[in-house]
Design an enzyme around this catalytic site. Sequence first.
Site, PDB file in Angstrom:
ATOM      1  N   LYS A 103       4.762   8.836   8.946  1.00 43.74           N
ATOM      2  CA  LYS A 103       4.447   8.209  10.104  1.00 43.74           C
ATOM      3  C   LYS A 103       5.404   8.448  11.139  1.00 43.74           C
ATOM      4  O   LYS A 103       5.211   9.776  11.666  1.00 43.74           O
ATOM      5  CB  LYS A 103       4.282   6.658  10.123  1.00 43.74           C
ATOM      6  CG  LYS A 103       3.228   6.400   9.175  1.00 43.74           C
ATOM      7  CD  LYS A 103       2.705   5.012   9.115  1.00 43.74           C
ATOM      8  CE  LYS A 103       1.258   4.725   8.538  1.00 43.74           C
ATOM      9  NZ  LYS A 103       1.216   3.979   7.089  1.00 43.74           N
ATOM     10  N   TYR A 118       1.101  -1.118  -0.050  1.00 44.72           N
ATOM     11  CA  TYR A 118       0.018   0.179   0.034  1.00 44.72           C
ATOM     12  C   TYR A 118       1.036   1.251  -0.038  1.00 44.72           C
ATOM     13  O   TYR A 118       1.882   1.414   0.812  1.00 44.72           O
ATOM     14  CB  TYR A 118      -1.064  -0.107   1.401  1.00 44.72           C
ATOM     15  CG  TYR A 118      -1.789   1.162   1.352  1.00 44.72           C
ATOM     16  CD1 TYR A 118      -2.742   1.535   0.729  1.00 44.72           C
ATOM     17  CD2 TYR A 118      -1.444   2.084   2.430  1.00 44.72           C
ATOM     18  CE1 TYR A 118      -3.657   2.647   0.714  1.00 44.72           C
ATOM     19  CE2 TYR A 118      -2.199   3.386   2.524  1.00 44.72           C
ATOM     20  CZ  TYR A 118      -3.280   3.614   1.641  1.00 44.72           C
ATOM     21  OH  TYR A 118      -4.015   4.464   1.691  1.00 44.72           O
ATOM     22  N   ASP A 140       9.308   2.696  -0.302  1.00 43.76           N
ATOM     23  CA  ASP A 140       8.404   3.591   0.583  1.00 43.76           C
ATOM     24  C   ASP A 140       8.551   3.022   1.893  1.00 43.76           C
ATOM     25  O   ASP A 140       8.091   2.024   2.164  1.00 43.76           O
ATOM     26  CB  ASP A 140       6.637   3.185  -0.148  1.00 43.76           C
ATOM     27  CG  ASP A 140       5.741   3.703   0.739  1.00 43.76           C
ATOM     28  OD1 ASP A 140       6.284   4.403   1.805  1.00 43.76           O
ATOM     29  OD2 ASP A 140       4.568   3.624   0.401  1.00 43.76           O
TER      30      ASP A 140
HETATM   31  C1  LIG Z   1       0.704   4.591   5.825  1.00 43.26           C
HETATM   32  C2  LIG Z   1       1.285   4.525   4.535  1.00 43.26           C
HETATM   33  C3  LIG Z   1       1.132   5.057   3.460  1.00 43.26           C
HETATM   34  C4  LIG Z   1       0.315   6.542   3.434  1.00 43.26           C
HETATM   35  O1  LIG Z   1       0.266   7.554   4.513  1.00 43.26           O
HETATM   36  P1  LIG Z   1      -0.693   8.228   5.093  1.00 43.26           P
HETATM   37  O2  LIG Z   1      -0.022   9.268   5.862  1.00 43.26           O
HETATM   38  O3  LIG Z   1      -1.561   7.499   5.508  1.00 43.26           O
HETATM   39  O4  LIG Z   1      -0.956   9.202   3.616  1.00 43.26           O
HETATM   40  C5  LIG Z   1       2.091   5.069   2.477  1.00 43.26           C
HETATM   41  N1  LIG Z   1       2.904   3.752   2.281  1.00 43.26           N
HETATM   42  C6  LIG Z   1       2.911   2.984   3.284  1.00 43.26           C
HETATM   43  C7  LIG Z   1       4.021   1.945   3.141  1.00 43.26           C
HETATM   44  C8  LIG Z   1       2.153   3.124   4.327  1.00 43.26           C
HETATM   45  O5  LIG Z   1       2.571   2.292   5.347  1.00 43.26           O
END
Ligand SMILES: *Cc1c(COP(=O)(O)O)cnc(C)c1O
Length: 429
Positions: free
Chosen positions: A266, A144, A238
């Site tokens: 995060k 994701y 990511d």
């Molecule tokens: C949480 C997450 C996102 C999205 O971040 P948001 O702050 O919710 O927009 C993108 N990539 C990864 C791997 C994530 O865990």
Amino acid sequence: MKFNKSQKLYEEGLVHLVGAVNSPVRAFTSVGGNPLFIKKAKGSKITDVDGNEYIDLVLSYGPMILGHRHKKVQKGVEKALKNGYSFGASTENEIILAKIVCDAFPGMDKVRFVNSGTEAVISGVRLARAFTGKDKIIKFAGCYHGHQDSLLVAAGSGLATLSLPGSKGVPEGAVKNTLISTYNDLESVKKHFEDHNDIAGVIIEPICGNMGVVIPQNNFLIELKEFLQTKGALLIADEVMTGFRSKFGGAQELLGVEADITCLGKVIGGGFPVGAYGARNEIMQEVAPLGGMYQAGTLSGNPIAMAGGISTLTEVKRQNPYDQFNETAAILEVILLETAKKYNVDLVVNRFGSMMNPFFTKGKVTNFDEAQTSDTKKFAIFFWEMIKNGVFLPPSQFEAWFLSSAISDKDIKKIAEAVDKAMLAVSKM
Ligand SMILES: *Cc1c(COP(=O)(O)O)cnc(C)c1O
């Protein structure tokens, strides 16, 4: 355990909020029942509006690595609040946080701050296209990367939880440059390069947390990076979930791989809205005002959010909690597996650093297909029994559990007791 006040707020919330939540992962669709409303949190614990207290293994889906309301973070943010909330001009704190981030990630000479992980990935992908002059991006099924149009296919997290193959409202044109590969399967990446000559790069969760925790096997990432180099394509890590969580320098430090472009979120904001993307100078040179790739934000680098990030990361660096996380996760793994065995429940536990979760399945889970063999009905029973015994988990089989450095031995004991009751309930299903 009573949930009367949560129930009442949920009903009120349904009137003007969609499903009474502002992010679908907070809905209890896949576990049944209604979402809990939270009043406050401190350290390793979170308290709902009915006064029920839980050990928190959600931790805002990752950011609260020090636990809640750490006193140094509280102090740093309160100090920043006194000077104003937003200026539309640069502040020293942006430079301080940028230095912390670039020091942690050797592949990042420069960084640009944004307001969320989604924004970080949108920009990171745009940058890969700008730098290479190519359009196609490979992503892995089950990973994701936020809710941008082009990556909302075969996605994990809330889409996996709700069994959605993709999102309505995403035009075909938006995904025509997205190619899907299988996690841990380099051949599935190579195949795309045989068929296409306009691939800008590959985006990956270097340790995946969004189909539940799935770990790169053997030298998957290293071989992927080497292969991409031979093709002139970029590796986009990511690390929104893993950055500062797997190690201070993220999964890249832990696994010894250097990505071309890194996306963060995060933990970098410690609970405040911060995202970031960065790369070596040669690549960041493309970003406006230095180059022609446009990306902007009214609240980007917000001084309060920067203060949250600086105080969180400074304290994380001081604590260096990573060995402790491994030990705690190993203890929890044993608890889960032994209890499952005691009650004859099929269970696989995947963990890496402070991210872990049990899958109610047999065999192994190394990709999205294997993750999806899990029995989500068993998870739902397990989830509610954990709640009733004072442990707050993500309401989904496909979300990682997180550890904070605030977790105590007493908390672990309480988790073990809850797991025993929950596994017993699952076995009676
Ligand atoms: C949480 C997450 C996102 C999205 O971040 P948001 O702050 O919710 O927009 C993108 N990539 C990864 C791997 C994530 O865990």
